[in-house]
Design a protein around this motif. Structure first.
Motif, PDB file in Angstrom:
ATOM      1  N   PHE A 305      12.114   0.967  -3.562  1.00  0.00           N
ATOM      2  CA  PHE A 305      11.339  -0.018  -4.351  1.00  0.00           C
ATOM      3  C   PHE A 305       9.701   0.229  -4.217  1.00  0.00           C
ATOM      4  N   VAL A 306       9.453   1.415  -4.001  1.00  0.00           N
ATOM      5  CA  VAL A 306       8.275   1.833  -4.130  1.00  0.00           C
ATOM      6  C   VAL A 306       7.957   2.707  -5.249  1.00  0.00           C
ATOM      7  N   ASP A 307       7.096   2.537  -6.099  1.00  0.00           N
ATOM      8  CA  ASP A 307       6.612   3.129  -7.409  1.00  0.00           C
ATOM      9  C   ASP A 307       6.000   4.572  -7.183  1.00  0.00           C
ATOM     10  N   PRO A 308       6.800   5.620  -7.131  1.00  0.00           N
ATOM     11  CA  PRO A 308       6.210   6.919  -6.822  1.00  0.00           C
ATOM     12  C   PRO A 308       4.946   7.265  -7.735  1.00  0.00           C
ATOM     13  N   THR A 309       4.693   6.807  -8.875  1.00  0.00           N
ATOM     14  CA  THR A 309       3.627   7.037  -9.847  1.00  0.00           C
ATOM     15  C   THR A 309       2.419   6.643  -9.409  1.00  0.00           C
ATOM     16  N   ALA A 310       2.302   5.538  -8.239  1.00  0.00           N
ATOM     17  CA  ALA A 310       1.140   5.189  -7.666  1.00  0.00           C
ATOM     18  C   ALA A 310       0.523   6.052  -6.623  1.00  0.00           C
ATOM     19  N   GLU A 311       1.188   7.232  -6.504  1.00  0.00           N
ATOM     20  CA  GLU A 311       0.650   8.092  -5.155  1.00  0.00           C
ATOM     21  C   GLU A 311      -0.592   8.551  -5.391  1.00  0.00           C
ATOM     22  N   GLY A 312      -1.202   8.987  -6.313  1.00  0.00           N
ATOM     23  CA  GLY A 312      -2.215   9.459  -6.999  1.00  0.00           C
ATOM     24  C   GLY A 312      -3.473   8.354  -6.791  1.00  0.00           C
ATOM     25  N   ASP A 313      -3.107   6.982  -7.143  1.00  0.00           N
ATOM     26  CA  ASP A 313      -4.117   6.294  -7.038  1.00  0.00           C
ATOM     27  C   ASP A 313      -4.370   5.527  -5.693  1.00  0.00           C
ATOM     28  N   PHE A 314      -3.515   5.563  -4.768  1.00  0.00           N
ATOM     29  CA  PHE A 314      -3.423   5.290  -3.442  1.00  0.00           C
ATOM     30  C   PHE A 314      -4.420   6.365  -2.641  1.00  0.00           C
ATOM     31  N   THR A 315      -3.924   7.535  -3.017  1.00  0.00           N
ATOM     32  CA  THR A 315      -4.665   8.730  -2.465  1.00  0.00           C
ATOM     33  C   THR A 315      -5.959   8.624  -2.613  1.00  0.00           C
ATOM     34  N   ALA A 316      -6.357   8.416  -3.861  1.00  0.00           N
ATOM     35  CA  ALA A 316      -7.865   8.282  -4.287  1.00  0.00           C
ATOM     36  C   ALA A 316      -8.656   7.079  -3.601  1.00  0.00           C
ATOM     37  N   LEU A 317      -7.847   6.132  -3.555  1.00  0.00           N
ATOM     38  CA  LEU A 317      -8.478   4.777  -2.978  1.00  0.00           C
ATOM     39  C   LEU A 317      -8.702   5.217  -1.560  1.00  0.00           C
ATOM     40  N   ASP A 318      -7.628   5.842  -0.838  1.00  0.00           N
ATOM     41  CA  ASP A 318      -7.823   6.212   0.550  1.00  0.00           C
ATOM     42  C   ASP A 318      -9.048   7.127   0.954  1.00  0.00           C
ATOM     43  N   ALA A 319      -9.149   8.027   0.219  1.00  0.00           N
ATOM     44  CA  ALA A 319     -10.464   9.149   0.197  1.00  0.00           C
ATOM     45  C   ALA A 319     -11.846   8.225  -0.125  1.00  0.00           C
ATOM     46  N   ARG A 320     -11.895   7.181  -1.075  1.00  0.00           N
ATOM     47  CA  ARG A 320     -12.840   6.700  -1.439  1.00  0.00           C
ATOM     48  C   ARG A 320     -13.270   5.643  -0.063  1.00  0.00           C
ATOM     49  N   LEU A 321     -12.115   4.801   0.390  1.00  0.00           N
ATOM     50  CA  LEU A 321     -12.537   3.889   1.523  1.00  0.00           C
ATOM     51  C   LEU A 321     -12.758   4.665   2.477  1.00  0.00           C
ATOM     52  N   VAL A 322     -12.405   5.952   3.083  1.00  0.00           N
ATOM     53  CA  VAL A 322     -12.621   6.347   4.252  1.00  0.00           C
ATOM     54  C   VAL A 322     -13.805   7.402   4.197  1.00  0.00           C
ATOM     55  N   GLY A 323     -13.897   7.883   2.899  1.00  0.00           N
ATOM     56  CA  GLY A 323     -15.145   8.644   2.824  1.00  0.00           C
ATOM     57  C   GLY A 323     -15.013  10.205   2.740  1.00  0.00           C
ATOM     58  N   ARG A 324     -13.640  10.557   2.690  1.00  0.00           N
ATOM     59  CA  ARG A 324     -13.077  11.926   2.472  1.00  0.00           C
ATOM     60  C   ARG A 324     -11.748  11.907   2.353  1.00  0.00           C
ATOM     61  N   HIS A 325     -11.396  13.076   1.795  1.00  0.00           N
ATOM     62  CA  HIS A 325      -9.734  13.207   1.813  1.00  0.00           C
ATOM     63  C   HIS A 325      -9.154  13.512   3.094  1.00  0.00           C
ATOM     64  N   THR A 326      -8.066  12.753   3.668  1.00  0.00           N
ATOM     65  CA  THR A 326      -7.331  12.980   4.645  1.00  0.00           C
ATOM     66  C   THR A 326      -6.005  13.816   4.334  1.00  0.00           C
ATOM     67  N   SER A 327      -5.724  14.897   4.915  1.00  0.00           N
ATOM     68  CA  SER A 327      -4.513  15.591   4.888  1.00  0.00           C
ATOM     69  C   SER A 327      -3.682  15.076   5.988  1.00  0.00           C
ATOM     70  N   TYR A 328      -2.493  14.445   5.545  1.00  0.00           N
ATOM     71  CA  TYR A 328      -1.506  13.899   6.352  1.00  0.00           C
ATOM     72  C   TYR A 328      -1.104  15.007   7.610  1.00  0.00           C
ATOM     73  N   GLN A 329      -0.903  16.040   6.938  1.00  0.00           N
ATOM     74  CA  GLN A 329      -0.483  17.325   7.911  1.00  0.00           C
ATOM     75  C   GLN A 329      -1.368  17.787   9.040  1.00  0.00           C
ATOM     76  N   ASP A 330      -2.594  17.750   8.485  1.00  0.00           N
ATOM     77  CA  ASP A 330      -3.700  17.926   9.394  1.00  0.00           C
ATOM     78  C   ASP A 330      -3.891  16.899  10.378  1.00  0.00           C
ATOM     79  N   LEU A 331      -3.632  15.572   9.983  1.00  0.00           N
ATOM     80  CA  LEU A 331      -3.992  14.373  10.938  1.00  0.00           C
ATOM     81  C   LEU A 331      -2.821  14.185  11.878  1.00  0.00           C
ATOM     82  N   THR A 332      -1.446  14.354  11.414  1.00  0.00           N
ATOM     83  CA  THR A 332      -0.360  14.494  12.327  1.00  0.00           C
ATOM     84  C   THR A 332      -0.503  15.820  13.344  1.00  0.00           C
TER      85      THR A 332
END
Length: 779
Positions: A305-332
């Protein structure tokens, strides 16, 4: 009116197959007698078995029961053995069986006097008859107990009272022949040493459950310990008083496969499921069990029930809000490494000591890197070697300076007879749980609907074709494993996740809205602020005190701007001030309320869809207490709140009298879906013996997921917001494998090999179709 007790031939006795369960958090305040009072309602709902929280005696006042202190008795705070007998009589009268939760990995030691084996170990040390019960490293000296305040003179508060050492409310035994002198002198003669609570993570000499010092690891690999700690539950199973057993946290055991083989041999007729959390794409080992408790099913169903096509938009939003791109692999990796070297430092030191051929500092660093890079909770044959190789490669990439230590340790870890190899998997599981579930899931806020136990936040949505592959494989390999959408361990309830899934259909709108809110009510930690606003929207309207409690726990778990060990009062005041503004600022409150109200109906569609899919999926569906209606709960303890069963009984009676509610009628539509699906499964299990995708044709075909279980066809709407924007179902049709079917939710009869979805789904966004002559079982 209420449905009569079950009489269908397939379930003449409670010990027949486990068809569907209902989880009840039996606890002080909702004890065995209160649970017994649910028997009639649960039978009417359609389940076959009550699935209870642990029933053995737990630490006094325990709200969950996973801190067992006495394996030979039913918890007196729940009603004791007499209460259990009354529950059994009530269940039998309603035609229900019982599934119990057991805790083999650890025992509660927060109140030593309540746990006789632990008390004896404290009193007698290695000479205790129970010294072999607990996973204690006696070679490192006295047993350390982290209970003291962090002050140099904390031991000055010790007293001797009634032949015991007392530290404020804590009681400890005094070994024979060691009395006499000051309390400090007596303390120094004991087999244990009281130390600062802050020393626990780094210096403890006993294995814990994760980083919880109040839960001491048990050595159930010892046949005597297994027999003693399982005697009562196995007696119930042998007597036919328990039909199923849920095994808590098998990853914590030294030898899960051996343990489960012993448990299966001791309870050959029991339905066994294990709380094994599988990473994306990971397979459950071929253990002698029915399956897992269903987190992998939760991830697959919710992802639909999650739209896969939205991934890029949410990735861009996260980077804009946080001020940098966050790698999930590096974070974990970083959160797991922190868990390994800080929260679990004591366990890491114990492992490093087993490799004296490697310099201590290098051994600790290399083992921590391997654990941080380990791709699953722990390795099991035959795939364990592959996971170890992947961890070695990744650890070497990140720390080439540790090549020698990594090679030496990896050779040791490949040897199944090596003590280091036996203990390391217990460590990697704890590192994954603490580093990812309990930390990274609160830090990476790109799209928190995916931050769920058993889920992969980096895997954005599940297309129907992928879901059908998952379900087909499940039907073949684990057809009687549990499925679930909510548990006491989920980070958000199924309905909160279903509403948050709507955001994936309007990413630009969400980006604009949350950016505005974060500007109006700023927080120094933007990643956490994004988590906070998503959570508020997903659960709104939510009582102020519940949201305050949630954000405090979530922020401390994230351990970025504050933490459990070192709370930051400045940040926490700012965080709570943002929560208060949601309620007190008229404009902000109106906007938040309006936005949540706008997406809530679409969230209800997702909720009904994922609930039907979960209940109809191959496996044994579990319904977590209260979730048969809308339930916007958050993480524990929020999801253990009391449930209003009177409301649920009344609504079910109205449904049985012929009422067909609108989707917005207080969750009654969800109760309709739950009760009718469970009743059909219970009354006609022959309609749920296969799995085959059912195709849709037409312009809106991607918005339907449908499958045939061998006569019963489940149909659910996905991505409903986009469906409406694109003009609805139009001429999209569903190709049915049978003619003349009834939708058990509406009672409508349909004929022909193709159905127009705009007709089928005109009342509800879901349908459950059964051959016309088979619907009586779901009446």
């Amino acid at each position: 009116m209420s449905v009569a007790p079950r009489t269908d031939a397939t379930i003449e006795t409670p010990t027949a197959r486990v068809g569907a369960t209902y989880r009840v958090q039996v606890r002080p305040g909702f004890d065995l007698d209160a649970t017994a009072g649910l028997a009639g309602y649960l039978a009417d709902l359609g389940v076959t078995h009550l699935y209870s929280a642990p029933l053995l005696t737990a630490t006094p006042g325990s709200a969950h029961g996973y801190d067992v202190v006495d394996h030979w008795a039913v918890n007196p705070e729940l009603g004791g053995e007499a209460g259990r007998q009354r529950l059994l009589r009530a269940l039998r009268a309603a035609g229900l069986g019982l599934v119990v939760d057991i805790v083999p990995n650890h025992a509660g030691v927060a109140v030593p006097a309540a746990n006789p084996p632990w008390w004896d170990v404290l009193r007698r040390g290695r000479a205790s008859a129970y010294a072999g019960w607990f996973d204690i490293d006696w070679e490192r000296g006295r047993l350390l107990l982290p209970v003291l305040a962090e002050t140099p003179d904390a031991l000055d508060d010790l007293k001797i009272v009634d032949g015991e050492l007392r530290y404020h409310e804590h009681r400890f035994p005094i070994a024979d022949g060691t009395a006499g002198g000051t309390p400090r002198q007596v303390h120094d003669r004991q087999h244990y040493e009281l130390v600062s609570w802050r020393r626990g993570d780094a210096e403890l000499t006993y294995r814990r459950f994760f980083a919880v010092s109040d839960l001491a690891g048990l050595r159930v690999e010892d046949p005597e310990v297994f027999a003693a700690t399982h005697e009562l539950v196995l007696r119930w199973a042998s007597a036919g008083e328990v039909d199923g057993i849920r095994v808590d946290h098998p990853d914590g055991l030294r030898d899960p496969a051996g343990y489960l083989a012993r448990l299966r041999a001791a309870a050959p007729a029991a339905w066994l499921v294990v709380e094994k959390i599988l990473e994306y794409g990971e397979e459950l080992p071929a253990w002698p069990v029915e399956g897992t408790t269903g987190y992998e099913a939760l991830a697959a169903v919710s992802g639909l029930f999650v739209d896969p096509t939205a991934e890029g938009d949410f990735t861009a939003l996260d980077a804009r809000l946080v001020g940098r791109h966050t790698s999930y692999q590096d974070l974990t990796h970083d959160t797991k490494l922190a868990a390994a070297t800080r929260l679990l430092a004591a366990e890491l030191s114990r492992l490093a000591a087993l490799a004296p051929e490697v310099a201590p500092a290098a051994a600790r660093a290399a083992l921590a890197e391997l654990a941080a890079a380990f791709p699953v909770y722990r390795g099991y044959p035959p795939h364990g070697a592959r996971h170890l190789a992947a961890a070695r490669a990744e650890a070497g990439r990140r720390r080439p300076d540790l090549t020698g230590a990594l090679d030496a340790l990896t050779r040791r870890l490949r040897d199944p007879d090596d003590e280091l190899a036996a203990r390391f998997p217990q460590f990697t599981g704890a590192v994954m749980a603490k580093g990812v579930e309990d930390t990274a899931f609160y830090r990476w806020s790109r799209f928190v609907a995916l931050n769920e136990v058993g889920g992969s936040p980096a895997h954005f949505g599940v297309p129907p074709a992928e879901f059908h592959r998952f379900a087909t494989a499940r039907h073949v390999r684990w057809p009687t494993g549990m499925t679930t959408l909510s548990t006491h361990d989920t980070k958000r309830s199924e309905d909160v996740r279903a509403r948050l899934a709507v955001l994936s259909e309007l990413p630009q709108r969400w980006a604009e809205q949350v950016t505005e809110w974060m500007g109006v009510a700023p927080l120094p930690d933007p990643a956490f602020a994004h988590l906070l606003w998503q959570t508020a929207v997903g659960a709104w309207p939510i009582e102020r005190e519940r949201l305050h409690a949630y954000v405090e726990k979530a922020a401390r778990e994230a351990s970025v701007s504050t933490s459990w060990a070192d709370p930051d009062p400045v940040f926490e005041r700012a965080m709570h001030a943002v929560v208060d503004r949601m309620y007190d600022d008229p404009r902000l409150h109106a906007e938040l309320t309006g936005f949540a109200a706008e997406i809530t109906p679409v969230g209800w569609s997702n909720s009904l869809g994922q609930k039907l899919v979960q209940l109809a999926l191959p496996g044994v569906p579990d319904t977590y207490q209260g979730t048969e209606l809308w339930d916007n709960s958050l993480v524990d303890p929020d999801n253990r709140r009391p449930v209003d069963f009177a409301v649920r009984r009344e609504l079910l009676a109205r449904l049985d009298a012929g009422w067909r509610p609108a989707v917005d009628a207080g969750g009654a539509a969800k109760l309709l879906v739950v009760s009718r699906t469970l009743r059909l499964r219970r009354g006609r299990p022959d309609l749920f013996t296969g799995y085959r995708p059912v195709a849709a044709h037409g312009p809106a075909a991607p918005h339907v997921v449908a499958f045939d279980r061998g006569g019963a066809v489940a149909v659910a709407t996905r991505l409903p917001l986009r469906l409406a924007r694109d003009g609805g179902w139009r001429d999209t049709v569903l190709s049915l494998p049978v003619h003349n079917v009834t939708d058990v939710f509406t009672g409508r009869v349909y004929s022909g090999s193709e159905l127009l979805l705009q007709d089928l789904l005109s009342t509800y966004p879901v349908a459950l179709l059964a051959p016309v002559d088979h619907v009586e079982a779901a009446a």
